[in-house]
Write a protein that holds these residues in place. Structure first.
Motif, PDB file in Angstrom:
ATOM      1  N   LEU A  88      56.897  51.657 -28.317  1.00  0.00           N
ATOM      2  CA  LEU A  88      57.494  52.068 -27.171  1.00  0.00           C
ATOM      3  C   LEU A  88      56.852  51.479 -25.924  1.00  0.00           C
ATOM      4  O   LEU A  88      55.522  51.628 -25.980  1.00  0.00           O
ATOM      5  N   GLY A  89      57.812  50.890 -25.074  1.00  0.00           N
ATOM      6  CA  GLY A  89      57.269  50.353 -23.984  1.00  0.00           C
ATOM      7  C   GLY A  89      57.607  51.362 -22.738  1.00  0.00           C
ATOM      8  O   GLY A  89      58.699  51.796 -22.614  1.00  0.00           O
ATOM      9  N   SER A 101      66.260  51.342 -24.089  1.00  0.00           N
ATOM     10  CA  SER A 101      67.098  50.228 -24.679  1.00  0.00           C
ATOM     11  C   SER A 101      66.012  49.897 -25.764  1.00  0.00           C
ATOM     12  O   SER A 101      64.841  49.875 -25.713  1.00  0.00           O
ATOM     13  N   PRO A 102      66.848  48.902 -26.765  1.00  0.00           N
ATOM     14  CA  PRO A 102      68.131  48.963 -26.817  1.00  0.00           C
ATOM     15  C   PRO A 102      68.390  50.166 -27.483  1.00  0.00           C
ATOM     16  O   PRO A 102      67.886  51.126 -28.148  1.00  0.00           O
ATOM     17  N   ALA A 103      69.947  50.617 -27.359  1.00  0.00           N
ATOM     18  CA  ALA A 103      70.567  51.796 -28.134  1.00  0.00           C
ATOM     19  C   ALA A 103      70.684  51.599 -29.690  1.00  0.00           C
ATOM     20  O   ALA A 103      70.463  50.618 -30.056  1.00  0.00           O
ATOM     21  N   ILE A 146      62.343  52.935 -20.804  1.00  0.00           N
ATOM     22  CA  ILE A 146      61.598  53.069 -22.048  1.00  0.00           C
ATOM     23  C   ILE A 146      62.268  52.022 -23.119  1.00  0.00           C
ATOM     24  O   ILE A 146      63.537  51.779 -23.214  1.00  0.00           O
ATOM     25  N   HIS A 147      61.583  51.230 -23.571  1.00  0.00           N
ATOM     26  CA  HIS A 147      62.151  50.107 -24.408  1.00  0.00           C
ATOM     27  C   HIS A 147      61.385  50.491 -26.021  1.00  0.00           C
ATOM     28  O   HIS A 147      60.246  50.736 -26.123  1.00  0.00           O
ATOM     29  N   LEU A 148      62.349  50.321 -26.800  1.00  0.00           N
ATOM     30  CA  LEU A 148      62.069  50.608 -28.210  1.00  0.00           C
ATOM     31  C   LEU A 148      62.158  49.415 -29.168  1.00  0.00           C
ATOM     32  O   LEU A 148      63.051  48.661 -29.321  1.00  0.00           O
TER      33      LEU A 148
END
Length: 276
Positions: A40-41, A51-53, A83-85
């Motif tokens: 996670l960012g 993002s992304p979903a 938040i970037h996953l």
């Protein structure tokens, strides 16, 4: 952007010791992390976005957003975050991906927003999201009892694992409501468990309902002691070296996929936080 791991977990054993009047089950399990998982960012923003979903999951139903909203409500914080996953763990695989994502969100946003909450407080918030979340917040291998919410530190061996995904999604509620699920394993101490062969009380039922799990587990047992984790569908074999695990992975059946990882009694999340 602050980047933090959301590591997978394995249930090294899982015993169902009874069913409670409220319908939940008492269990005993040994959690251990591995050095592989989602990432996670986090970065400051005016709004809260992810993002992304994930396919088929509305953003507000994602445990990451739920964790962020819960932290905002608990602290009165009005800040946002992008938040970037990076999703590597399968959904419905028994590796705790959603719970780990939620825990890393609580810990990460607590740091990003400079809220100063301690781990115990974050773990209590995490329990509202799922029984496994406090273990990921706590960040240490644990022997869990009750519904999985009463845990104590443990220090099992840290071998290499080959984790395999049969490509099916197992419904945890369906397993726990099935009348054929064993519910009478004896309550033992951690020491007694550590000196006994390990098993997963859900495994036989999942193999019956999902032949793909049974077939892949039969293959992996040819290479190493192997079991299912959680309520499945992922399975894991225990190896003495990375090389041996990678050799087995190269011989995996067509269509099967997996990864090699090291067992960790201290979560990679805590190690990443130390480096910030």
């Amino acid at each position: 952007m602050m980047r933090l791991p959301a590591p997978a977990k394995l249930n090294l054993f899982l015993y169902i010791t009874g069913r409670r009047p409220d319908g939940y089950h008492n269990l005993q399990t040994l959690f251990q992390f591995v050095d592989f998982g989602d990432e996670l960012g986090f970065e400051e923003a005016d709004e809260l976005t992810l993002s992304p979903a994930l396919p088929g999951v509305e953003p507000e139903n994602n445990l990451i957003i739920k964790a962020a909203r819960l932290l905002q409500a608990h602290t009165g914080c009005t800040r946002g975050a992008r938040i970037h996953l990076t999703k590597r763990l399968p959904m419905g695989g028994g590796l705790g991906g959603g719970s780990s994502d939620a825990a890393t969100t609580l810990v990460g946003l607590n740091r990003l927003w400079r809220l100063g909450l301690g781990n115990d407080e974050l773990a209590a918030l995490g329990l509202q999201l799922g029984a496994d979340v406090p273990v990921f917040v706590h960040g240490r291998a644990a022997f869990a009892e009750g519904v999985g919410d009463i845990f104590s530190d443990a220090a099992p061996p840290e071998p290499w694992y080959l984790v395999m995904n049969p490509g099916v999604e197992v419904s945890t509620p369906a397993i726990f409501t099935d009348p054929d699920l064993p519910r009478n394993s004896p309550v033992l101490s951690l020491e007694q468990h550590l000196n006994s062969p390990w098993q997963n009380d859900c495994e036989a039922l999942v193999k019956k309902r999902h032949p793909e799990v049974a077939k892949l587990l039969s293959w992996l047992l040819e290479y190493a002691p192997s079991r299912m984790t959680g309520t499945g569908a992922c399975i894991f074999g225990t190896f003495d070296s990375r090389e041996a695990a990678e050799k087995a992975l190269k011989n995996a059946p067509d269509g099967a996929f997996g990864f090699v990882a090291r067992g960790c009694n201290r979560s990679p999340l805590l190690t990443a936080l130390d480096a910030l």
